[in-house]
Design an enzyme around this catalytic site. Structure first.
Site, PDB file in Angstrom:
ATOM      1  N   ASP A  12      21.187 -21.660  10.070  1.00 60.41           N
ATOM      2  CA  ASP A  12      20.684 -22.515   8.991  1.00 60.41           C
ATOM      3  C   ASP A  12      21.856 -23.401   8.561  1.00 60.41           C
ATOM      4  O   ASP A  12      23.000 -23.181   8.960  1.00 60.41           O
ATOM      5  CB  ASP A  12      20.204 -21.649   7.813  1.00 60.41           C
ATOM      6  CG  ASP A  12      19.698 -22.473   6.631  1.00 60.41           C
ATOM      7  OD1 ASP A  12      18.966 -23.450   6.858  1.00 60.41           O
ATOM      8  OD2 ASP A  12      20.054 -22.158   5.477  1.00 60.41           O
ATOM      9  N   SER A  13      21.555 -24.378   7.707  1.00 63.19           N
ATOM     10  CA  SER A  13      22.617 -25.216   7.150  1.00 63.19           C
ATOM     11  C   SER A  13      23.566 -24.384   6.278  1.00 63.19           C
ATOM     12  O   SER A  13      24.705 -24.771   6.064  1.00 63.19           O
ATOM     13  CB  SER A  13      21.994 -26.316   6.289  1.00 63.19           C
ATOM     14  OG  SER A  13      21.240 -25.724   5.245  1.00 63.19           O
ATOM     15  N   GLY A  45      19.219 -31.550   4.248  1.00 63.91           N
ATOM     16  CA  GLY A  45      18.047 -32.299   3.764  1.00 63.91           C
ATOM     17  C   GLY A  45      18.208 -33.809   3.667  1.00 63.91           C
ATOM     18  O   GLY A  45      17.338 -34.558   4.111  1.00 63.91           O
ATOM     19  N   CYS A  75      15.579 -22.635   9.503  1.00 63.08           N
ATOM     20  CA  CYS A  75      15.761 -23.829   8.683  1.00 63.08           C
ATOM     21  C   CYS A  75      14.596 -24.763   8.996  1.00 63.08           C
ATOM     22  O   CYS A  75      14.424 -25.169  10.149  1.00 63.08           O
ATOM     23  CB  CYS A  75      17.098 -24.472   9.060  1.00 63.08           C
ATOM     24  SG  CYS A  75      17.416 -26.032   8.227  1.00 63.08           S
ATOM     25  N   THR A  77      14.282 -27.796   8.015  1.00 63.50           N
ATOM     26  CA  THR A  77      14.814 -29.133   8.259  1.00 63.50           C
ATOM     27  C   THR A  77      15.288 -29.263   9.701  1.00 63.50           C
ATOM     28  O   THR A  77      14.984 -30.255  10.384  1.00 63.50           O
ATOM     29  CB  THR A  77      15.981 -29.400   7.283  1.00 63.50           C
ATOM     30  OG1 THR A  77      15.546 -29.076   5.958  1.00 63.50           O
ATOM     31  CG2 THR A  77      16.442 -30.831   7.331  1.00 63.50           C
ATOM     32  N   GLU A 154      23.272 -22.558  -2.928  1.00 70.05           N
ATOM     33  CA  GLU A 154      24.525 -22.300  -2.193  1.00 70.05           C
ATOM     34  C   GLU A 154      25.627 -21.867  -3.159  1.00 70.05           C
ATOM     35  O   GLU A 154      26.496 -21.084  -2.808  1.00 70.05           O
ATOM     36  CB  GLU A 154      24.974 -23.559  -1.440  1.00 70.05           C
ATOM     37  CG  GLU A 154      24.197 -23.846  -0.175  1.00 70.05           C
ATOM     38  CD  GLU A 154      24.506 -22.896   0.988  1.00 70.05           C
ATOM     39  OE1 GLU A 154      25.679 -22.533   1.176  1.00 70.05           O
ATOM     40  OE2 GLU A 154      23.556 -22.522   1.692  1.00 70.05           O
ATOM     41  N   CYS A 186      11.442 -24.384   2.534  1.00 69.26           N
ATOM     42  CA  CYS A 186      12.881 -24.416   2.829  1.00 69.26           C
ATOM     43  C   CYS A 186      13.363 -22.982   2.672  1.00 69.26           C
ATOM     44  O   CYS A 186      13.006 -22.303   1.705  1.00 69.26           O
ATOM     45  CB  CYS A 186      13.595 -25.346   1.850  1.00 69.26           C
ATOM     46  SG  CYS A 186      15.396 -25.176   1.850  1.00 69.26           S
ATOM     47  N   THR A 187      14.146 -22.526   3.631  1.00 68.73           N
ATOM     48  CA  THR A 187      14.507 -21.100   3.645  1.00 68.73           C
ATOM     49  C   THR A 187      15.460 -20.700   2.513  1.00 68.73           C
ATOM     50  O   THR A 187      15.663 -19.516   2.274  1.00 68.73           O
ATOM     51  CB  THR A 187      15.125 -20.723   5.003  1.00 68.73           C
ATOM     52  OG1 THR A 187      16.223 -21.604   5.293  1.00 68.73           O
ATOM     53  CG2 THR A 187      14.092 -20.828   6.109  1.00 68.73           C
ATOM     54  N   HIS A 188      16.022 -21.689   1.823  1.00 65.67           N
ATOM     55  CA  HIS A 188      16.848 -21.349   0.660  1.00 65.67           C
ATOM     56  C   HIS A 188      15.986 -20.867  -0.521  1.00 65.67           C
ATOM     57  O   HIS A 188      16.454 -20.099  -1.363  1.00 65.67           O
ATOM     58  CB  HIS A 188      17.650 -22.570   0.184  1.00 65.67           C
ATOM     59  CG  HIS A 188      18.895 -22.838   0.971  1.00 65.67           C
ATOM     60  ND1 HIS A 188      18.876 -23.392   2.229  1.00 65.67           N
ATOM     61  CD2 HIS A 188      20.200 -22.632   0.664  1.00 65.67           C
ATOM     62  CE1 HIS A 188      20.130 -23.517   2.666  1.00 65.67           C
ATOM     63  NE2 HIS A 188      20.948 -23.062   1.737  1.00 65.67           N
TER      64      HIS A 188
HETATM   65  N1  DGL Z   1      17.394 -24.127   4.470  1.00 65.95           N
HETATM   66  C1  DGL Z   1      17.017 -25.350   5.035  1.00 65.95           C
HETATM   67  C2  DGL Z   1      15.558 -25.540   5.236  1.00 65.95           C
HETATM   68  O1  DGL Z   1      14.849 -24.580   5.457  1.00 65.95           O
HETATM   69  C3  DGL Z   1      17.860 -26.574   4.824  1.00 65.95           C
HETATM   70  C4  DGL Z   1      18.290 -26.912   3.462  1.00 65.95           C
HETATM   71  C5  DGL Z   1      19.285 -28.038   3.456  1.00 65.95           C
HETATM   72  O2  DGL Z   1      20.360 -27.856   4.012  1.00 65.95           O
HETATM   73  O3  DGL Z   1      18.967 -29.099   2.921  1.00 65.95           O
HETATM   74  O4  DGL Z   1      15.065 -26.631   5.225  1.00 65.95           O
END
Ligand code: DGL
Length: 258
Positions: A12-13, A45, A75, A77, A154, A186-188
């Protein structure tokens, strides 16, 4: 020393993909995980697609070099920007990606209105447009690119007043419009679920695709030959600075240099 059945690479990012890694670990405790957090480049993103694609290719190569047998693009994205290209480049490797759960949300809504929380890049992607064309039907979908939310997560600000204010600004217009189902695209975002639940109340359905993705990983592992894995511990690699791992996971990761 314990031995593991399969070696799964996850990226992931940043630390968002740990929401997926946690689900994979829960379902497949005998798999060894290598997790790559591209914290030098988070957030993805707002970045152009070509850049996200280049990062994804580089990380995939890194994970395969380490012996990963399956790659989870944890992720939304990166999946939208890179998944078809990754599959083309490594046709023999199974990839599991993420996409906003528009299909289950459209089936679940009773008001006919769904909210999608995702990144700008995901919402603007061709893949997302195809997903909408296929599954939204007559359901009205309201999107928000949640600018600034990934950096809050983050930074470990899962419950602060700044995050609460930002999240309230994002979801309030959706609730006012009659949305009864929210997609965590988004996985965050699963990491701010408790705060989100407080803001939206008990009636709104929140859809986190991580458990379904973990089941898909299990399906794709069937038929992959168990190897005598060299790697004897779960590894966490960050391309930039990162330290608060325990906030996001119980997986006994060893922190390694990239
Ligand atoms: N966690 C990511 C996702 O699922 C990316 C978030 C990001 O870096 O902008 O989209």
């Amino acid at each position: 020393m314990r031995s593991f059945d399969h070696h799964i690479g996850i990226f992931d990012s940043g630390i968002g993909g740990l929401s997926v890694a946690n689900a994979v670990y829960g379902l497949l405790p005998r798999a060894v995980l290598t997790y790559y957090a591209d914290t030098a480049h988070v957030p993805y993103g707002p970045r152009p697609r070509a850049e996200i694609l280049a990062f994804s290719e580089r990380i995939t190569r890194f994970l395969l070099d380490r012996g990963a047998q399956l790659i989870v693009v944890a992720c939304n994205t990166a999946t939208a920007a890179a998944l078809p290209a990754l599959r083309k480049q490594w046709p023999k490797i199974p990839f599991v990606g993420m996409e906003p759960a528009v299909k289950p949300a459209a089936a679940a809504t009773r008001t006919g209105k769904v909210g999608v929380l995702a990144t700008q890049s995901t919402i603007q992607s061709e893949r997302y447009a195809q997903l909408m064309a296929r599954y939204a039907g007559t359901v009205e979908v309201l999107e928000n690119p949640c600018i600034g939310l990934v950096p809050q997560i983050e930074a470990g600000e899962l419950q602060t007043s700044a995050t609460r204010t930002l999240l309230t600004q994002i979801v309030q217009p959706m609730l006012a419009a009659g949305v009864d189902t929210l997609v965590l695209g988004c996985t965050h975002y699963p990491f701010i679920l408790p705060l989100l639940r407080e803001i939206v109340g008990p009636q709104v359905q929140l859809i986190d695709p991580a458990p379904a993705v973990a089941r898909q990983v299990a399906r794709r592992l069937q038929g992959i030959v168990t190897t005598d894995n060299q790697q004897m511990a779960h590894q966490f690699i960050a391309s930039g600075a990162y330290s608060a791992l325990a906030t996001y996971t119980d997986i006994p990761f060893v922190e390694c240099a990239g």
